[in-house]
Design an enzyme around this catalytic site. Structure first.
Site, PDB file in Angstrom:
ATOM      1  N   GLY A  42       1.244   1.908 -23.576  1.00  0.00           N
ATOM      2  CA  GLY A  42       0.010   1.182 -24.311  1.00  0.00           C
ATOM      3  C   GLY A  42       0.164   1.017 -25.757  1.00  0.00           C
ATOM      4  N   ASP A  98      -3.220   4.352 -27.943  1.00  0.00           N
ATOM      5  CA  ASP A  98      -4.068   2.802 -27.943  1.00  0.00           C
ATOM      6  C   ASP A  98      -5.319   3.202 -27.549  1.00  0.00           C
ATOM      7  OD1 ASP A  98      -3.476   3.976 -25.026  1.00  0.00           O
ATOM      8  OD2 ASP A  98      -2.889   2.247 -24.389  1.00  0.00           O
ATOM      9  N   ASP A 101      -9.488   8.217 -23.886  1.00  0.00           N
ATOM     10  CA  ASP A 101     -10.613   8.167 -22.877  1.00  0.00           C
ATOM     11  C   ASP A 101     -10.961   9.553 -22.409  1.00  0.00           C
ATOM     12  OD1 ASP A 101     -12.295   7.119 -20.662  1.00  0.00           O
ATOM     13  OD2 ASP A 101     -10.602   7.114 -19.451  1.00  0.00           O
TER      14      ASP A 101
HETATM   15  P1  IMP Z   1      -7.052   9.825 -21.267  1.00  0.00           P
HETATM   16  O1  IMP Z   1      -8.117   9.739 -20.208  1.00  0.00           O
HETATM   17  O2  IMP Z   1      -7.539   9.998 -22.680  1.00  0.00           O
HETATM   18  O3  IMP Z   1      -6.003  10.932 -20.973  1.00  0.00           O
HETATM   19  O4  IMP Z   1      -6.225   8.484 -21.484  1.00  0.00           O
HETATM   20  C1  IMP Z   1      -5.180   8.185 -20.613  1.00  0.00           C
HETATM   21  C2  IMP Z   1      -4.607   6.868 -20.657  1.00  0.00           C
HETATM   22  O5  IMP Z   1      -5.567   6.124 -19.873  1.00  0.00           O
HETATM   23  C3  IMP Z   1      -4.468   6.140 -22.009  1.00  0.00           C
HETATM   24  O6  IMP Z   1      -3.482   6.232 -22.650  1.00  0.00           O
HETATM   25  C4  IMP Z   1      -4.532   4.672 -21.550  1.00  0.00           C
HETATM   26  O7  IMP Z   1      -3.226   4.196 -21.171  1.00  0.00           O
HETATM   27  C5  IMP Z   1      -5.444   4.937 -20.381  1.00  0.00           C
HETATM   28  N1  IMP Z   1      -6.696   4.315 -20.294  1.00  0.00           N
HETATM   29  C6  IMP Z   1      -8.043   4.781 -20.646  1.00  0.00           C
HETATM   30  N2  IMP Z   1      -8.919   4.026 -20.552  1.00  0.00           N
HETATM   31  C7  IMP Z   1      -8.470   2.752 -20.375  1.00  0.00           C
HETATM   32  C8  IMP Z   1      -8.766   1.693 -20.777  1.00  0.00           C
HETATM   33  O8  IMP Z   1      -9.866   1.087 -20.890  1.00  0.00           O
HETATM   34  N3  IMP Z   1      -7.876   0.608 -20.709  1.00  0.00           N
HETATM   35  C9  IMP Z   1      -6.620   0.800 -20.487  1.00  0.00           C
HETATM   36  N4  IMP Z   1      -6.037   1.711 -20.430  1.00  0.00           N
HETATM   37  C10 IMP Z   1      -6.982   2.720 -20.530  1.00  0.00           C
HETATM   38 MG    MG Z   2      -1.846   5.072 -22.733  1.00  0.00          MG
END
Ligand code: IMP
Ligand code: MG
Length: 175
Positions: A42, A98, A101
């Site tokens: 990403g 990137d 979340d």
């Molecule tokens: P986390 O939930 O913060 O661990 O995020 C994990 C991964 O989920 C991020 O690095 C993104 O690759 C993916 N991700 C989370 N939200 C989005 C979104 O809105 N679009 C695309 N990928 C996302």
């Molecule tokens: Mg990612």
């Protein structure tokens, strides 16, 4: 099934903000042996733009992490599928992501890099999406705060689609 895409960040918005972030990071950490560590896939477009706007020397490194579970939300079950190749011990490191979340991926990676003996581990996220945050996490450099929605483009994907788009869009699924 088709997807509707709604523009959230134009290429011009992104370019302007990325150059501000690069200036800030360069000023804060430029005197050190700085390594920008991008999270594949990403962050590859963000990292390549950010790196080219840095005003200090830096090393570029990549890691890849997989999180297994639901397709649009991190499961928290994180595995490193590509380890850094450089020796990172003693370096100042900026994790380049990137979008943050739930925060589980970056939380895990910060702990991993600290264990490798990095001097300081900071985080630069293009997008902070706080709605589904599950862990307490300090983001040192944030491009944009977008409250919610599933975003694609500029490296971000939905099932590997849309990474190539130069702007960031919210995806609206149509039945
Ligand atoms: P986390 O939930 O913060 O661990 O995020 C994990 C991964 O989920 C991020 O690095 C993104 O690759 C993916 N991700 C989370 N939200 C989005 C979104 O809105 N679009 C695309 N990928 C996302
Ligand atoms: Mg990612």
């Amino acid at each position: 099934m088709s997807d509707d895409l709604k523009l959230v960040l134009s290429p011009e918005d992104i370019n302007r903000r990325v150059s501000e972030l690069a200036a800030e990071i360069s000023q804060d950490l430029g005197a050190r042996d700085l390594v920008l560590v991008g999270i594949l896939k990403g962050a590859f477009i963000f990292l390549s733009d950010l790196a080219r706007q840095m005003t200090c020397s830096c090393y570029l490194e990549f890691v890849r992490v997989a999180s297994y579970g639901a397709s649009t939300e991190s499961s928290g079950n994180i595995e490193l599928t590509k380890a850094p190749e450089m020796e990172l011990a003693g370096h100042d490191v900026v994790v380049v992501e990137d979008i943050v979340d739930t925060g589980l991926t970056v939380r895990w990676l910060k702990d991993y890099l600290a264990e490798l003996g990095c001097r300081r581990v900071r985080v630069c996220a293009l997008i902070d999406k706080p709605e589904r945050r599950k862990v307490d996490l300090e983001l040192d450099y944030v491009g944009f705060r977008v409250p919610k929605g599933f975003l694609v483009g500029y490296g971000l994907d939905y099932n590997e689609q849309y990474r190539y788009l130069p702007g960031v869009y919210e995806i609206v699924r149509q039945g």
